[in-house]
Enzyme design. Structure first.
Site, PDB file in Angstrom:
ATOM      1  N   ASP A  80      21.725 -42.409 -13.955  1.00 49.70           N
ATOM      2  CA  ASP A  80      20.460 -43.139 -13.975  1.00 49.70           C
ATOM      3  C   ASP A  80      20.263 -43.886 -15.288  1.00 49.70           C
ATOM      4  O   ASP A  80      20.056 -43.256 -16.326  1.00 49.70           O
ATOM      5  CB  ASP A  80      19.333 -42.120 -13.755  1.00 49.70           C
ATOM      6  CG  ASP A  80      17.968 -42.768 -13.750  1.00 49.70           C
ATOM      7  OD1 ASP A  80      17.875 -43.962 -13.426  1.00 49.70           O
ATOM      8  OD2 ASP A  80      16.984 -42.072 -14.069  1.00 49.70           O
ATOM      9  N   ASP A 260      17.603 -50.562 -13.796  1.00 52.13           N
ATOM     10  CA  ASP A 260      17.508 -49.150 -13.424  1.00 52.13           C
ATOM     11  C   ASP A 260      18.333 -48.814 -12.183  1.00 52.13           C
ATOM     12  O   ASP A 260      17.920 -49.089 -11.057  1.00 52.13           O
ATOM     13  CB  ASP A 260      16.029 -48.801 -13.195  1.00 52.13           C
ATOM     14  CG  ASP A 260      15.832 -47.312 -12.975  1.00 52.13           C
ATOM     15  OD1 ASP A 260      16.797 -46.547 -13.117  1.00 52.13           O
ATOM     16  OD2 ASP A 260      14.701 -46.918 -12.658  1.00 52.13           O
TER      17      ASP A 260
END
Ligand SMILES: *[C@@H]1O[C@H](CO)[C@@H](O)[C@H](O)[C@H]1NC(C)=O
Ligand SMILES: *[C@@H]1O[C@H](CO)[C@@H](O)[C@H](O)[C@H]1NC(C)=O
Ligand SMILES: *[C@@H]1O[C@H](CO)[C@@H](O)[C@H](O)[C@H]1NC(C)=O
Ligand SMILES: *[C@@H]1O[C@H](CO)[C@@H](O)[C@H](O)[C@H]1NC(C)=O
Length: 368
Positions: A80, A260
């Site tokens: 992530d 992201d």
């Protein structure tokens, strides 16, 4: 990670290494074949070859395999870029937490390299909460060993966010300022331990073999040259969007954008979203904004970053859902109640992305 649940992507991957470059190919679950799991398409030239496999779920959730401890305990994790901390479900998590019970759990009593920390933590993501305590152990990633990584052992995973996901835990690739105090997050540890040549990683999720490369980039995965722009705020992996236009009409001005991998959609500030709906003549149906499915009749969304336009085409920003038993098209773009954008997997699938911590810059190129 600001995961929008509606879209859970999935994918597989491996890490290879040429000298100090680690590659992590990723695959989509639709093509997932269990027998392929630990067979990387390994064509590394150097003597050191490190492999890690990432997997995918409904093409909406990209995860890989790491192990923690000695002997190794294996986990599927999301890499992530929107957060900096690492966590895994704990064997001490209560039976009552179903999200935790649905996943593999770390047992510190089974690891000789476990070091207790004992501090408690709470993490809040867009999609839910994770609570537990901190521990340290050796992470094995792509055959490389990362000693004394501080990570969270989770005792509580919010049900709706984590119960049905394929990944067990998460490895934050974000920067140190976002990490727990007095801890060195994954990327910084990887770089300071010199497990990679350069403090750079690159993400390719367009199609199989999908991969993350640690230590450099893979020039076979993109067309043309990389367009570099500075990281706009040295807290997160972010850049500045100069403006956004649709069919020569400006729908958004100067704005920060977070890159992201842990978010499936593209999220835009309210006003930009409102302008976009108007421009695309979206109509409301059961709380959804519906647009025509004839993507040929819709314009590109042109995002100007640096001096280069990065278009999102209708086939990228539309998705088909069933509403009142009929297929309709809705936007894979959602509003966010903030002043910045989040460029999630919808964008990252189109553009190969280099996250360069050494030069504090982000490189983008059209993914092949
Ligand atoms: C998985 O891959 C192996 C080897 O490539 C092949 O023999 C097998 O049939 C595949 N299984 C499925 C379910 O596709
Ligand atoms: C854990 O993963 C490694 C490869 O990274 C594999 O060789 C090993 O068999 C796995 N162990 C278990 C218990 O699944
Ligand atoms: C954790 O590992 C220890 C040592 O192998 C074992 O005795 C214990 O039962 C394990 N805990 C759970 C909950 O499986
Ligand atoms: C950590 O959380 C546990 C409950 O999970 C609590 O019993 C304990 O007191 C907390 N420890 C600290 C140092 O806050």
């Amino acid at each position: 990670m600001l995961r929008v649940l509606f879209f859970l992507l999935a994918c597989q991957s491996l890490i290879l290494a040429t000298r100090k470059i680690l590659k992590v190919p990723l695959y989509s679950r639709r093509n997932f074949n269990g027998s392929d799991v630990f067979l990387a398409g390994n064509s590394a030239k150097g003597s050191e070859t490190l492999q890690l496999l990432l997997q995918s779920h409904n093409n909406m959730e990209y995860y890989g395999t790491i192990s923690m401890g000695n002997p190794r305990q294996n986990f599927s994790v999301i890499f992530d870029t929107g957060s900096s901390n690492t966590w895994l479900p704990s064997v001490n998590c209560p039976k009552s937490n179903s999200a935790c019970q649905n996943h593999r759990k770390y047992n510190s009593s089974r690891s000789s390299s476990y070091i207790p920390d004992g501090r408690n933590f709470t993490l809040r993501y867009g999609s839910g909460r994770v609570v537990g305590y901190l521990s340290k152990d050796t992470m094995h990633v792509a055959g490389a060993e990362l000693p004394s990584l501080t990570f969270g052992e989770s005792l509580f995973l919010q049900h709706f966010a984590f119960s049905s996901v394929k990944f067990d835990g998460l490895v934050g690739l974000g920067l140190g300022v976002l990490s727990w105090s007095n801890t060195t997050p994954f990327l910084e540890l990887l770089c300071t331990k010199r497990l990679v040549e350069k403090c750079v990683f690159s993400v390719y999720i367009r199609r199989d073999p999908r991969e993350i490369v640690f230590g450099g980039f893979d020039e076979t995965k993109f067309e043309g040259k990389l367009h570099y722009v500075p990281v706009s705020q040295w807290r997160t992996w972010s850049l500045e969007i100069a403006k956004t236009t649709v069919a020569s009409k400006q729908i958004g001005g100067r704005s920060n954008a977070i890159l992201d991998t842990g978010t499936s959609l593209v999220l835009v500030p309210q006003q930009t979203y409102h302008n976009l709906l108007n421009t695309l003549s979206a109509r409301q149906q059961n709380g959804y904004f519906v647009v025509t499915c004839r993507s040929g009749s819709l314009p590109n969304i042109n995002i100007l970053i640096g001096d280069t336009v990065f278009p999102l085409t209708p086939s990228n920003y539309l998705m088909e859902i069933i509403l009142d038993r009929k297929p309709v098209c809705v936007l894979a773009i959602a509003p966010i109640n903030r002043g910045f954008w989040v460029l999630g997997d919808i964008f990252l699938r189109l553009y190969y992305t280099v996250f360069d911590a050494t030069e504090k810059r982000i490189g983008l190129a059209k993914a092949k």
